[in-house]
Write a protein that holds these residues in place. Structure first.
Motif, PDB file in Angstrom:
ATOM      1  N   VAL A 164      42.478  35.591  19.940  1.00 16.33           N
ATOM      2  CA  VAL A 164      43.111  36.450  18.931  1.00 16.33           C
ATOM      3  C   VAL A 164      43.645  35.607  17.785  1.00 16.33           C
ATOM      4  O   VAL A 164      43.516  35.984  16.615  1.00 16.33           O
ATOM      5  CB  VAL A 164      44.222  37.318  19.564  1.00 16.33           C
ATOM      6  CG1 VAL A 164      45.073  37.988  18.497  1.00 16.33           C
ATOM      7  CG2 VAL A 164      43.607  38.361  20.472  1.00 16.33           C
ATOM      8  N   ALA A 165      44.209  34.438  18.079  1.00 22.54           N
ATOM      9  CA  ALA A 165      44.713  33.563  17.018  1.00 22.54           C
ATOM     10  C   ALA A 165      43.584  33.124  16.090  1.00 22.54           C
ATOM     11  O   ALA A 165      43.741  33.121  14.863  1.00 22.54           O
ATOM     12  CB  ALA A 165      45.408  32.342  17.618  1.00 22.54           C
ATOM     13  N   GLY A 166      42.438  32.783  16.658  1.00 25.46           N
ATOM     14  CA  GLY A 166      41.296  32.398  15.829  1.00 25.46           C
ATOM     15  C   GLY A 166      40.802  33.530  14.960  1.00 25.46           C
ATOM     16  O   GLY A 166      40.525  33.355  13.764  1.00 25.46           O
ATOM     17  N   LEU A 167      40.693  34.722  15.549  1.00 24.38           N
ATOM     18  CA  LEU A 167      40.273  35.888  14.774  1.00 24.38           C
ATOM     19  C   LEU A 167      41.294  36.205  13.682  1.00 24.38           C
ATOM     20  O   LEU A 167      40.932  36.532  12.551  1.00 24.38           O
ATOM     21  CB  LEU A 167      40.089  37.090  15.698  1.00 24.38           C
ATOM     22  CG  LEU A 167      38.920  37.022  16.678  1.00 24.38           C
ATOM     23  CD1 LEU A 167      39.034  38.116  17.727  1.00 24.38           C
ATOM     24  CD2 LEU A 167      37.602  37.089  15.940  1.00 24.38           C
ATOM     25  N   ALA A 168      42.566  36.107  14.032  1.00 27.52           N
ATOM     26  CA  ALA A 168      43.619  36.391  13.058  1.00 27.52           C
ATOM     27  C   ALA A 168      43.610  35.373  11.915  1.00 27.52           C
ATOM     28  O   ALA A 168      43.800  35.740  10.750  1.00 27.52           O
ATOM     29  CB  ALA A 168      44.985  36.406  13.744  1.00 27.52           C
ATOM     30  N   LEU A 169      43.383  34.105  12.235  1.00 27.84           N
ATOM     31  CA  LEU A 169      43.361  33.081  11.181  1.00 27.84           C
ATOM     32  C   LEU A 169      42.273  33.355  10.150  1.00 27.84           C
ATOM     33  O   LEU A 169      42.481  33.141   8.954  1.00 27.84           O
ATOM     34  CB  LEU A 169      43.175  31.695  11.789  1.00 27.84           C
ATOM     35  CG  LEU A 169      44.425  31.074  12.392  1.00 27.84           C
ATOM     36  CD1 LEU A 169      44.090  29.758  13.095  1.00 27.84           C
ATOM     37  CD2 LEU A 169      45.476  30.844  11.328  1.00 27.84           C
ATOM     38  N   GLY A 170      41.136  33.840  10.599  1.00 27.75           N
ATOM     39  CA  GLY A 170      40.075  34.194   9.650  1.00 27.75           C
ATOM     40  C   GLY A 170      40.515  35.302   8.719  1.00 27.75           C
ATOM     41  O   GLY A 170      40.276  35.247   7.501  1.00 27.75           O
ATOM     42  N   ARG A 171      41.177  36.310   9.271  1.00 28.21           N
ATOM     43  CA  ARG A 171      41.650  37.418   8.441  1.00 28.21           C
ATOM     44  C   ARG A 171      42.779  36.980   7.519  1.00 28.21           C
ATOM     45  O   ARG A 171      42.873  37.432   6.380  1.00 28.21           O
ATOM     46  CB  ARG A 171      42.082  38.579   9.333  1.00 28.21           C
ATOM     47  CG  ARG A 171      40.872  39.347   9.841  1.00 28.21           C
ATOM     48  CD  ARG A 171      41.120  40.086  11.125  1.00 28.21           C
ATOM     49  NE  ARG A 171      39.919  40.775  11.581  1.00 28.21           N
ATOM     50  CZ  ARG A 171      38.897  40.194  12.176  1.00 28.21           C
ATOM     51  NH1 ARG A 171      38.896  38.894  12.369  1.00 28.21           N
ATOM     52  NH2 ARG A 171      37.846  40.885  12.567  1.00 28.21           N
ATOM     53  N   VAL A 172      43.645  36.103   8.003  1.00 25.51           N
ATOM     54  CA  VAL A 172      44.729  35.581   7.162  1.00 25.51           C
ATOM     55  C   VAL A 172      44.145  34.781   5.997  1.00 25.51           C
ATOM     56  O   VAL A 172      44.614  34.898   4.864  1.00 25.51           O
ATOM     57  CB  VAL A 172      45.713  34.727   7.993  1.00 25.51           C
ATOM     58  CG1 VAL A 172      46.662  33.943   7.108  1.00 25.51           C
ATOM     59  CG2 VAL A 172      46.493  35.607   8.960  1.00 25.51           C
ATOM     60  N   ALA A 173      43.122  33.999   6.256  1.00 25.70           N
ATOM     61  CA  ALA A 173      42.498  33.214   5.179  1.00 25.70           C
ATOM     62  C   ALA A 173      41.943  34.138   4.092  1.00 25.70           C
ATOM     63  O   ALA A 173      42.100  33.866   2.894  1.00 25.70           O
ATOM     64  CB  ALA A 173      41.383  32.330   5.742  1.00 25.70           C
ATOM     65  N   ILE A 174      41.319  35.225   4.508  1.00 27.46           N
ATOM     66  CA  ILE A 174      40.792  36.187   3.528  1.00 27.46           C
ATOM     67  C   ILE A 174      41.939  36.816   2.743  1.00 27.46           C
ATOM     68  O   ILE A 174      41.885  36.924   1.509  1.00 27.46           O
ATOM     69  CB  ILE A 174      39.942  37.265   4.236  1.00 27.46           C
ATOM     70  CG1 ILE A 174      38.666  36.641   4.788  1.00 27.46           C
ATOM     71  CG2 ILE A 174      39.617  38.425   3.282  1.00 27.46           C
ATOM     72  CD1 ILE A 174      37.904  37.536   5.745  1.00 27.46           C
ATOM     73  N   ALA A 175      43.000  37.232   3.440  1.00 26.49           N
ATOM     74  CA  ALA A 175      44.139  37.862   2.770  1.00 26.49           C
ATOM     75  C   ALA A 175      44.817  36.902   1.795  1.00 26.49           C
ATOM     76  O   ALA A 175      45.214  37.298   0.690  1.00 26.49           O
ATOM     77  CB  ALA A 175      45.149  38.357   3.798  1.00 26.49           C
ATOM     78  N   LEU A 176      44.944  35.636   2.178  1.00 23.52           N
ATOM     79  CA  LEU A 176      45.568  34.656   1.276  1.00 23.52           C
ATOM     80  C   LEU A 176      44.703  34.408   0.046  1.00 23.52           C
ATOM     81  O   LEU A 176      45.225  34.237  -1.062  1.00 23.52           O
ATOM     82  CB  LEU A 176      45.836  33.345   2.015  1.00 23.52           C
ATOM     83  CG  LEU A 176      46.931  33.398   3.069  1.00 23.52           C
ATOM     84  CD1 LEU A 176      47.048  32.062   3.785  1.00 23.52           C
ATOM     85  CD2 LEU A 176      48.260  33.803   2.458  1.00 23.52           C
ATOM     86  N   THR A 177      43.402  34.397   0.234  1.00 30.39           N
ATOM     87  CA  THR A 177      42.501  34.240  -0.911  1.00 30.39           C
ATOM     88  C   THR A 177      42.650  35.422  -1.863  1.00 30.39           C
ATOM     89  O   THR A 177      42.786  35.237  -3.081  1.00 30.39           O
ATOM     90  CB  THR A 177      41.033  34.120  -0.437  1.00 30.39           C
ATOM     91  OG1 THR A 177      40.944  32.986   0.430  1.00 30.39           O
ATOM     92  CG2 THR A 177      40.080  33.962  -1.598  1.00 30.39           C
TER      93      THR A 177
ATOM     94  N   VAL B  18      47.413  43.874  12.628  1.00 30.71           N
ATOM     95  CA  VAL B  18      47.095  45.299  12.599  1.00 30.71           C
ATOM     96  C   VAL B  18      45.577  45.495  12.550  1.00 30.71           C
ATOM     97  O   VAL B  18      45.023  46.359  13.238  1.00 30.71           O
ATOM     98  CB  VAL B  18      47.787  46.001  11.416  1.00 30.71           C
ATOM     99  CG1 VAL B  18      47.304  47.437  11.265  1.00 30.71           C
ATOM    100  CG2 VAL B  18      49.306  45.969  11.587  1.00 30.71           C
ATOM    101  N   ALA B  19      44.888  44.680  11.766  1.00 30.27           N
ATOM    102  CA  ALA B  19      43.421  44.768  11.685  1.00 30.27           C
ATOM    103  C   ALA B  19      42.791  44.509  13.043  1.00 30.27           C
ATOM    104  O   ALA B  19      41.828  45.189  13.434  1.00 30.27           O
ATOM    105  CB  ALA B  19      42.889  43.774  10.654  1.00 30.27           C
ATOM    106  N   LEU B  20      43.315  43.561  13.789  1.00 30.91           N
ATOM    107  CA  LEU B  20      42.773  43.268  15.118  1.00 30.91           C
ATOM    108  C   LEU B  20      43.030  44.414  16.091  1.00 30.91           C
ATOM    109  O   LEU B  20      42.159  44.757  16.893  1.00 30.91           O
ATOM    110  CB  LEU B  20      43.353  41.963  15.661  1.00 30.91           C
ATOM    111  CG  LEU B  20      42.896  40.703  14.928  1.00 30.91           C
ATOM    112  CD1 LEU B  20      43.671  39.491  15.409  1.00 30.91           C
ATOM    113  CD2 LEU B  20      41.413  40.496  15.094  1.00 30.91           C
TER     114      LEU B  20
END
Length: 174
Positions: A23-36, A73-75
């Motif tokens: 879940v942390a790995g999946l979340a990090l990908g989404r966080v990277a997109i959100a930060l971009t 929330v996305a996850l």
């Protein structure tokens, strides 16, 4: 979630990883997109419209913590909803409604007291309060610790829920 449906998550879980790490790995990908996306909005609004974000590092920290909440929330939605179309529709629809309640369309200062209290059930209202203090009153991180703390608590809650739901979902699938 496409990764779960395509078996990527199941294969990942067969590695020596915990559900929390997946879940942390999946979340990090989404966080990277959100930060971009958020960084792009901050830069573009500064350059095109002269928006002053106040203490930049504080505003970026609020954006980061809010992005972690959004990723969680996305996850959760990705685990609960099998269809990509339904997940996308639910995410957009719920995001608009919750964002509106949380003060993203009308400033919280214009809300009556009861609606303002309801708004603070959303992460949007807490991020709004923090960014309003940073931008309008020159606040820095120490001044918005309450808002950041609530957002961190929300992030931990949704990420924990996503981990639990993912484990249960994979256990049922096997």
């Amino acid at each position: 979630m496409k990764a779960r449906r395509d078996g990527v998550v199941r294969r990942t879980m067969s590695a020596p990883l915990t559900g929390t790490e997946v879940v942390a790995g999946l979340a990090l990908g989404r966080v990277a997109i959100a930060l971009t996306q958020g960084g792009y909005i901050m830069v573009a609004s500064s350059l095109l419209f002269g928006v002053d974000w106040g203490h930049l590092w504080s505003a970026l920290l609020v954006m980061l913590v809010f992005a972690v909440v959004a990723a969680g929330v996305a996850l959760v939605i990705g685990v609960l909803v099998d269809s990509e179309g339904a997940a996308s529709g639910l995410s957009v629809g719920a995001g608009l409604v919750i964002g509106a309640i949380g003060g993203c369309m009308v400033p919280l200062e214009l809300y009556p007291d009861r609606l303002r209290a309801l708004a603070h059930l959303t992460p949007h209202a807490w991020a709004y309060d923090a960014l309003a203090d940073i931008q309008r009153r020159g606040a820095a991180v120490p001044d918005v610790l309450l808002e950041l703390g609530v957002l961190v608590a929300m992030a931990l809650l949704v990420l924990s829920l996503a981990t639990l739901l993912l484990r249960r979902s994979l256990a049922r699938a096997m």
